[in-house]
Design a protein around this motif. Structure first.
Motif, short mmCIF file in Angstrom:
data_model
loop_
_atom_site.label_atom_id
_atom_site.label_comp_id
_atom_site.label_asym_id
_atom_site.label_seq_id
_atom_site.Cartn_x
_atom_site.Cartn_y
_atom_site.Cartn_z
N ASP A 29 -15.36 3.32 6.88
CA ASP A 29 -15.52 1.87 6.75
C ASP A 29 -15.30 1.39 5.31
N GLY A 30 -14.30 2.03 4.65
CA GLY A 30 -13.94 1.62 3.31
C GLY A 30 -14.81 2.22 2.21
N LYS A 31 -15.78 3.02 2.59
CA LYS A 31 -16.70 3.58 1.59
C LYS A 31 -16.28 4.96 1.10
N LEU A 32 -15.25 5.56 1.72
CA LEU A 32 -14.82 6.91 1.35
C LEU A 32 -13.40 6.90 0.79
N ASP A 33 -13.27 7.34 -0.45
CA ASP A 33 -11.96 7.52 -1.06
C ASP A 33 -11.48 8.93 -0.66
N ILE A 34 -10.58 9.00 0.31
CA ILE A 34 -10.17 10.29 0.86
C ILE A 34 -9.23 11.03 -0.08
N ARG A 35 -8.44 10.31 -0.83
CA ARG A 35 -7.53 10.95 -1.78
C ARG A 35 -7.72 10.37 -3.18
N PRO A 36 -8.75 10.83 -3.90
CA PRO A 36 -8.94 10.40 -5.29
C PRO A 36 -7.75 10.79 -6.14
#
Length: 363
Positions: A29-36
């Motif tokens: 829901d937009g809270k996880l940066d999957i590819r920093p």
């Protein structure tokens, strides 16, 4: 670093999943940066990607994942990017398995996947602790290359721009230099090669100096100059050969970019060397015609039988100093040097003691 274990469903992780290319990949829901920025591009092939979904459908456990918890209640994927993107892409219709996409599944099958739980460690700490953990846990799965680890340390505006040029499938650097550079852009090998060329292999030094520069124009312009110099000097693509791929062109460019060469004369010499049986390393022909250093060619050595025959004819006497030696104390030598047309055959073989042969080589 503080670490806590959590169970999270794929439904939660895939909620509002979005792949915005250069802007990143997000989920949860937009809270996880999957590819920093310190993470690599998606590199799973079809087989590995499908294996993730197969594991989930069979309700086998996926390996534990690691997320970094930020101060604003958001997260970054520290380990597990490839698996996360695989199942998020599948859930959002990115690919099918056995001709069945997620939307083709029954409601029961969909719910089984969405309710599947993964084990995730939430990690809290400073930037140095995050990067240290990243290096440690990365020993499993798709191991990082040296350049990917450098990217983790020197992330910034310069790197973002450099990756857009050197680190994407069919990126500008790949399209320009794929015939001359070995490796894969998405594994950072084109970026690594360009950096090693421009700064004499001190890649960390260059990245540190340019980390916060607005763009990578200097590196890109240098890379273009190297490739154009190769093509102009050797008359490519007309005179291109596969042996030109993988040579340390940057070092040659730096030394010889201001020299004037006759393309036709160079090509004539290269043809002769390519057909010379004494030249063992055909790739070394290109540095040789510029440097004139025979070490690049790996000139074929005399066979044991040829050396024994010459030794017996000389009765063990060194052709230079006139002293007698055992065979093992002597070495085969070209009577007429290879550079002056001498061949590596029995008629052109003489035996010298090791000391005389060394002195001759030093001349």
């Amino acid at each position: 670093m503080k670490i806590n274990l959590h169970e999270i469903t794929l439904r939660e992780i895939a909620l509002n999943y979005a792949d915005k290319n250069e802007e990143g990949v997000t989920g949860y829901d937009g809270k996880l940066d999957i590819r920093p920025k310190y993470q690599r591009e998606f590199v799973y092939d079809e087989k590995k990607r499908d294996a993730v979904i197969d594991t989930i459908q069979k309700e086998f456990p996926l390996n534990v994942m690691y997320w970094v918890k930020n101060g604003d209640a958001t997260f970054e994927v520290l380990d597990g990017q490839q698996r996360t993107i695989s199942f998020c892409q599948y859930i959002h219709g990115g690919f099918s398995i056995n001709n069945r996409a997620f939307y083709n599944l029954t409601e029961t099958e969909k719910e089984k996947i969405l309710n599947y739980k993964v084990m995730v460690y939430f990690c809290e700490g400073n930037d140095k602790e995050k990067l240290d953990w990243f290096k440690i846990i990365n020993i499993a799965g798709e191991k990082l290359t040296h350049q990917e680890l450098r990217n983790a340390v020197y992330t910034g505006t310069w790197l973002t721009n450099a990756k857009s040029i050197f680190s994407k499938s069919n990126c500008a650097a790949y399209l320009l230099a794929r015939d001359y550079v070995i490796g894969s852009p998405i594994r950072q090998e084109f970026l690594e090669k360009a950096l090693s060329w421009i700064n004499k292999s001190d890649i960390e030094g260059y990245m540190s100096l340019h980390q916060h520069k607005p763009n990578a124009n200097e590196l890109w312009e240098y890379f273009i100059n190297v490739i154009e110099w190769i093509q102009l000097t050797f008359g490519c693509p007309k005179n291109y050969r596969k042996e030109m791929k993988g040579i340390d062109w940057g070092a040659l460019y730096d030394c010889y970019k201001n020299e004037l060469y006759d393309v036709d004369e160079l090509e004539e010499e290269i043809v002769a060397l390519m057909t010379d049986d004494d030249v063992s390393n055909k790739k070394g022909i290109y540095p040789y015609v510029l440097t004139r250093n025979e070490k690049h060619l790996n000139i074929r050595t005399f066979t044991e039988n040829q050396k024994r025959t010459a030794y017996e004819k000389q009765k063990g006497i060194c052709a230079k100093c006139g002293k007698r030696f055992e065979l093992k104390q002597m070495e085969g030598d070209h009577v007429t040097p290879w550079s002056k047309g001498g061949k590596t055959n029995a008629d052109n073989c003489q035996m010298l003691c090791k000391e005389c042969n060394r002195r001759k080589s030093d001349i």
